[in-house]
Write an enzyme that holds these catalytic residues in place. Structure first.
Site, PDB file in Angstrom:
ATOM      1  N   ASP A  58       0.929  -1.151   0.237  1.00 50.51           N
ATOM      2  CA  ASP A  58       0.206   0.241   0.132  1.00 50.51           C
ATOM      3  C   ASP A  58       0.559   0.803  -0.388  1.00 50.51           C
ATOM      4  O   ASP A  58       1.707   1.521   1.476  1.00 50.51           O
ATOM      5  CB  ASP A  58      -1.108   0.060   1.625  1.00 50.51           C
ATOM      6  CG  ASP A  58      -2.303   1.504   1.592  1.00 50.51           C
ATOM      7  OD1 ASP A  58      -2.891   1.089   0.481  1.00 50.51           O
ATOM      8  OD2 ASP A  58      -1.906   1.900   1.543  1.00 50.51           O
ATOM      9  N   GLU A 100      -4.239   2.639  -4.612  1.00 50.67           N
ATOM     10  CA  GLU A 100      -3.347   2.542  -4.325  1.00 50.67           C
ATOM     11  C   GLU A 100      -2.009   0.879  -3.519  1.00 50.67           C
ATOM     12  O   GLU A 100      -1.835   1.344  -3.091  1.00 50.67           O
ATOM     13  CB  GLU A 100      -2.729   3.724  -3.672  1.00 50.67           C
ATOM     14  CG  GLU A 100      -2.713   3.395  -1.579  1.00 50.67           C
ATOM     15  CD  GLU A 100      -4.209   4.152  -1.741  1.00 50.67           C
ATOM     16  OE1 GLU A 100      -4.488   4.287  -0.683  1.00 50.67           O
ATOM     17  OE2 GLU A 100      -5.157   3.999  -2.823  1.00 50.67           O
TER      18      GLU A 100
END
Length: 550
Positions: A426, A469
Site C-alpha cells: 500500500d 493504491e
C-alpha cells in the site's frame, strides 16, 4: 533459423519412419475388427472401424502416404454412410468393406517412405517481438503546447523524447537515426495527411519498417486506414490518453520476451499429435499432448492453455462431447477450441462449431497454415482476455484476476509441497499525494510502482493491482525470509524515486505485509493474514515490511 528448420525436418523424418513402422499393426487391427464376422458387422464394430480408418485418412496424408490416405477416405465415407443409417451392415456392405480393406492393405505396403519429401516448414515465432528496444521517441507534432505536454508526461516514465515541429526536420533526422520509435501527428498545416505521407516516404526501401504510432484529431476510417497502410502500430485520438500511450510504448520497447503461446493438443493418434506438437514447438510455442480425452481435465487445469487443438473422432468420447464438458467449466468458457480433423463434411463442421468450437482445420494441414491459424486465434484471445483481467492504468492483473490466480497458485503450491508467499503493498499517505499534487500525479506514482514491480520481480511472480493504491504480489517457491529480502529491496528502490508535479519533485514510499502459505493453509486465510501484516506495517511507522506470524 536454418538450424531450427533443420532440427524440425529431422523430427519430421523420425516421426514419419515411426509412423511407417506402425502401419502394419494399424492395418492388422482393422482386419481383426472384422474377423469373426461372416456377412455383416454390428453397429459397435462399425463405429470402431470408422474411428480406425478415420485416423489413417488424416495421418496418412500428413506423413506423405497420399495413396493410403485416399483409399482410407473412400472406406471412411462408406463406413460413415452405413453408421448414419443406424442399422447393421448387410452382406453386400460386408463384401465391399472387405474389398476396401484389402485395397487399404495394399496401399500401406506399397508406400515408399524414401519418396517422401518433408514440407518446407516455416520457423515462425508465435510471439510478437517489440520492434524497438530503445527508450528514444521522436514526437512529430506542430502544436507546441501539446508536444510539450506529451514529452513531459513520457519523460516521467523514463522515455527520452525529441520533439519535431516540422516534417522536413524530422525527415532529415531519420536519415541518420536507428532504433527509434516515432509518435506522429497526421495533419500538418501544409498537408492534411502530412504525417502519413512522411512515414510512407521513410518506410520505402527499408528491410525493417520504422515502428510508428499515430496521433490525430481525425477519427474517421480514411485516416485510420492510411495510418495502417504506412505501418501504424497504434492510433490515438486527441486528446491523447497518456496511460494508454505509455502502455503501448512499454509493450513495443519491452526487452522482456512475451510469454510463449500455450497449446493443448487432444488427439488419440500419438503420431499425429507428436507431429503437430513438433510444428508448434518449432514456432516457439509450449505444447502439451493428451492422447486420452478422458484424462483432459487435469492437464487443462495444470497447463492453463491459450488454445485447445482437438480431433473430433476419438475412442470413448468425441471431441464435441469433450468441448461441451470444457465449456461447463467457468475458467475455460472463453478458451478457443480449434478442431483439427480429416472430416470434410460441411454439415459436420458447422455442427462442431455450434457445440463450443471456434474454428475448424482439415487434416492434412500445412505446417505454416497450422502455425498461422493457431497464432492468430491466440493473439486475438489474449487481447480480449487482457481487457477483462488487466487494470487499465497499470496493465497489471485486476482485483478479480489476482484473487483467482492466488487460488490456483495456492492449490499448486500445496499439491507440489512448495513454499509460496503473498504480499500486500500500500502506497503511504496516498491521499496526501492526490490532494497536494493532483490526481494525474497520483496516477504517475501508481504507474511508477507498477513498473518497478514488473521490472524487479521474476517472470514467475504474479503481480496485480488490488485496488486504488494497493498492490498484491504472489511469489511461488519463495519462503518468508526470501520474500522479505525481495520486498525490502523494492521498498528501498521506490523510496529513492523522485516524482514530478508542476516542476516540483516529491518522494513516495510504501508499506508491505507478507504471509506464507505454510502457516495459513488456504487462499482466504493467506490474504487476510497478509492484510493484517500490512495494517501492522502502517502502524509501525510506514515504509517498512511486516511478516505475518503463523
Amino acid at each position: 533459423m536454418a538450424n531450427r528448420a533443420a532440427e524440425l525436418q529431422e523430427k519430421m523424418r523420425v516421426l514419419r519412419v515411426a509412423y511407417a513402422a506402425q502401419l502394419p499393426e494399424k492395418i492388422r487391427q482393422i482386419e481383426e475388427a472384422c474377423s469373426g464376422y461372416q456377412s455383416r458387422l454390428d453397429e459397435e464394430t462399425l463405429h470402431a472401424l470408422h474411428l480406425m480408418v478415420h485416423s489413417l485418412t488424416g495421418s496418412g496424408a500428413t506423413f506423405g502416404f497420399v495413396e493410403l490416405s485416399q483409399v482410407a477416405r473412400v472406406l471412411e465415407e462408406y463406413l460413415k454412410n452405413i453408421v448414419n443409417q443406424k442399422s447393421p451392415s448387410n452382406a453386400e456392405n460386408f463384401t465391399e468393406i472387405h474389398q476396401q480393406i484389402v485395397a487399404l492393405k495394399q496401399a500401406a505396403s506399397s508406400s515408399d517412405s524414401s519418396a517422401y519429401a518433408s514440407p518446407d516448414l516455416m520457423a515462425t515465432s508465435s510471439a510478437a517481438v517489440g520492434p524497438a528496444n530503445e527508450k528514444l521517441v521522436y514526437l512529430v507534432e506542430d502544436e507546441p503546447d501539446q508536444a510539450k505536454e506529451i514529452a513531459l508526461q513520457l519523460g516521467y516514465f523514463g522515455y527520452e523524447v525529441r520533439v519535431f515541429k516540422r516534417l522536413d526536420e524530422f525527415l532529415q533526422a531519420m536519415k541518420v537515426t536507428r532504433n527509434v520509435l516515432v509518435l506522429m501527428d497526421i495533419s500538418f498545416p501544409e498537408d492534411p495527411l502530412g504525417g502519413v505521407n512522411a512515414m510512407r516516404e521513410i518506410q520505402q526501401g527499408r528491410d525493417e519498417p520504422v515502428p510508428v504510432m499515430f496521433i490525430s484529431a481525425l477519427d474517421d476510417v480514411t485516416a485510420r486506414l492510411e495510418a495502417v497502410r504506412t505501418g501504424g502500430l497504434a492510433y490515438f485520438s486527441k486528446p491523447v490518453s497518456i496511460g494508454d500511450l505509455v502502455d503501448k510504448l512499454d509493450e513495443l520497447t519491452s526487452a522482456v520476451p512475451p510469454e510463449p503461446f500455450r497449446v493443448l493438443i487432444v488427439d488419440d493418434s500419438t503420431s499425429l499429435a507428436n507431429y503437430h506438437s513438433a510444428v508448434l514447438e518449432q514456432a516457439g510455442m509450449d505444447v502439451k499432448v493428451v492422447n486420452n480425452p478422458m484424462e483432459v481435465l487435469g492437464p487443462l487445469r495444470e497447463f492453463s492453455p491459450d488454445l485447445i487443438l482437438m480431433d473430433i473422432y476419438m475412442p470413448e468420447c468425441s471431441g464435441l462431447e469433450i468441448a461441451s464438458v470444457i465449456r461447463q467449466l467457468d475458467s475455460f468458457v472463453s478458451i478457443p477450441i480449434v478442431y483439427l480433423s480429416a472430416e470434410k463434411d460441411l454439415d459436420k463442421q458447422l455442427s462442431a462449431m455450434s457445440l463450443g468450437g471456434d474454428d475448424f482445420l482439415t487434416k492434412p494441414i500445412k505446417p505454416e497454415h497450422l502455425v498461422s491459424s493457431v497464432t492468430s486465434r491466440i493473439q486475438r484471445s489474449r487481447l480480449l482476455h487482457s481487457f477483462m483481467v488487466r487494470d487499465s492504468l497499470t496493465g497489471l492483473l485486476n482485483h478479480t484476476a489476482i484473487k483467482d490466480q492466488m487460488e490456483r497458485e495456492v492449490a499448486r503450491a500445496k499439491r507440489q509441497k512448495m513454499p509460496l508467499t503473498y504480499a500486500m503493498i500500500d502506497i503511504d499517505h496516498f491521499k496526501q499525494v492526490n490532494d497536494s499534487y493532483g490526481h494525474p500525479a497520483g496516477d504517475r506514482v501508481i504507474k511508477s510502482l507498477s513498473r518497478l514491480l514488473k521490472q524487479r520481480l521474476r517472470e514467475t511472480d504474479v503481480v496485480g493491482r488490488y485496488g486504488g493504491e494497493e498492490f498484491a504480489v504472489i511469489m511461488s517457491e519463495t519462503d518468508g525470509p526470501a520474500a522479505i529480502k525481495v520486498m525490502d529491496e523494492l521498498r528501498d528502490a521506490f523510496s529513492r524515486l523522485k516524482h514530478l508535479a508542476d516542476g516540483k519533485e516529491f518522494p513516495a514510499t510504501f508499506s508491505c505485509g507478507i504471509a506464507e502459505v505454510v502457516h495459513f493453509g488456504d487462499a482466504i486465510n493467506l490474504g487476510d493474514s497478509a492484510d493484517k501484516a500490512l495494517y501492522e506495517a502502517k502502524h509501525a511507522g510506514r515504509n517498512c515490511i511486516v511478516l505475518a506470524r503463523g
